[in-house]
Enzyme design. Structure first.
Site, PDB file in Angstrom:
ATOM      1  N   ASP A 124      62.446  38.692  23.382  1.00  0.00           N
ATOM      2  CA  ASP A 124      63.775  38.385  23.912  1.00  0.00           C
ATOM      3  C   ASP A 124      64.839  38.793  22.899  1.00  0.00           C
ATOM      4  O   ASP A 124      64.581  38.900  21.704  1.00  0.00           O
ATOM      5  CB  ASP A 124      63.901  36.926  24.323  1.00  0.00           C
ATOM      6  N   GLU A 160      68.169  33.198  27.052  1.00  0.00           N
ATOM      7  CA  GLU A 160      68.842  31.909  26.942  1.00  0.00           C
ATOM      8  C   GLU A 160      69.707  31.608  28.161  1.00  0.00           C
ATOM      9  O   GLU A 160      70.147  30.483  28.351  1.00  0.00           O
ATOM     10  CB  GLU A 160      69.707  31.863  25.674  1.00  0.00           C
TER      11      GLU A 160
END
Length: 385
Positions: free
Chosen positions: A71, A130
């Site tokens: 990520d 996120e």
């Protein structure tokens, strides 16, 4: 420390300087593409999707494709570390280890570009973990659809484990998660005349307490759930009765069914608040993340391999209420996620988080050795649908 390993630590530090919000990882994408362009290009293909990147490394005689996912985004946190490479973006920080996840991805990619494996490899740099969640739309993208791995692996740094430790478990590792936003609207007024107004600070306070009864009174004690309100806003001045109030929080459960129970109870309590305080209310569940459910057979096989290889200390950990959109990958592709020990007293999403960088070579070595070993085993079957 070898020059090669120091290179990936330096990459992590450069990435730490430029944390960016989801789908705004423009500098991050540019940095990664520049590093990838420095590698020999004869066996790699590169695709971009929004601010994400997919890199395919061709194997010598591929029968399947392995995947590693990293990520990319940062968090809206003002950094408070002792680093001399602190964030250059005010109000943003890599406080969840994504800078390390990407540096490890570059290390894995470099290894297989320089040392050919039989099977293909896809390294996926995914934006917006996120929020609002990049995994699900990336999986649905044309760019990834025909490069879909047969097996996928991801990791997440773990402050509570010492460096050299890898922790995971077959089955559920991380919870189902949902954001929670509740807006209340009543009637404002002068503090001296409360009977002429409908005070939304009072309504929000009552609702906040009621929400805490859901887990204790509506969920089986042998099940697990969390309802946390982390932010509450209301009012403008001490002598003005608030017309509006807003609660922001998160829901975490270990089963999808329990998530629906929690949401039904929230909706019932909010409806009761509307009646009791003569106000209107709206609920927004924001981003919803699928549970991270490790393929039981593949995860157990990895744990047995790791235990025998002695390249890292293995811990079979309990499930956690952490949220991660990698769960969407595991819904489609067999694989697993593991915790990587980074030994720091400050937890994830903390302004003082300083992961131990010695964990970077541990992760690169573990994943590359595992993929190479796995590539030498008989194929495990076709791609999931």
């Amino acid at each position: 420390m070898s020059t090669a390993i120091q290179t990936f630590i330096e990459y992590r530090r450069q990435l730490h300087l430029i944390p960016e919000p989801g789908y705004q990882e423009f500098k991050t994408q540019r940095f990664l593409l520049d590093r990838i362009s420095e590698l020999p290009q004869h066996r790699i293909e590169i695709r971009t999707w929004r601010t994400g990147i997919l890199v395919k490394v061709k194997g010598s005689a591929p029968e399947r494709t392995f995947g590693y996912r990293a990520d990319m985004d940062g968090l809206p946190i003002q950094e408070d570390t002792s680093y001399d490479f602190r964030s250059t973006h005010p109000g943003y920080m890599h406080a969840c280890g994504h800078d390390m996840h990407m540096a490890i991805g570059l290390g894995i990619l470099t290894h297989f570009v320089e040392r050919e494996m039989k099977d293909d490899l896809i390294v996926i740099f995914q934006p917006a973990e996120e929020g609002p969640g990049g995994a699900k739309p990336m999986l649905e993208s044309e760019e990834l659809r025909d490069w879909m791995p047969d097996q996928i692996v991801a990791l997440h740094i773990a402050p509570e484990y010492e460096v050299g430790t890898i922790a995971t478990r077959p089955g559920i590792l991380f919870a189902n998660t949902s954001e929670l936003f509740i807006d209340l609207t009543g009637k404002g007024g002068h503090a001296a005349y409360p009977h002429r107004a409908n005070d939304m600070v009072v309504a929000a306070a009552h609702l906040l307490v009621q929400l805490q009864s859901i887990v204790s009174r509506n969920i089986n004690p042998l099940d697990s759930a969390v309802v946390t309100v982390g932010k509450i806003e209301g009012g403008t001045k001490q002598n003005i009765i608030a017309e509006k109030a807003r609660l922001e929080g998160t829901i975490r459960t270990l089963s999808a069914d329990t998530m629906q129970i929690v949401k039904r109870r929230i909706e019932a309590l909010v409806g009761g608040t509307e009646t009791a305080f003569e106000c209107t209310a709206s609920i927004d569940y924001g981003s919803n993340y699928r549970q991270v459910y490790n393929d039981e057979t593949i995860t157990r096989e990895f744990m047995e391999w790791l235990d025998q290889s002695a390249s890292a200390k293995l811990i079979e950990c309990p499930e956690a209420m952490t949220g991660e959109d990698f769960g969407y990958f595991l819904e489609r592709i067999p694989g697993f996620m593991f915790w990587l020990g980074v030994d720091t007293p400050f937890g994830l999403h903390h302004a003082k988080l300083e992961p131990d960088e010695r964990a970077i070579p541990v992760a690169i070595d573990t994943v590359t050795c595992y993929f190479r070993w796995k590539s030498e085993q008989p194929p495990f079957g076709g791609k999931s649908s």
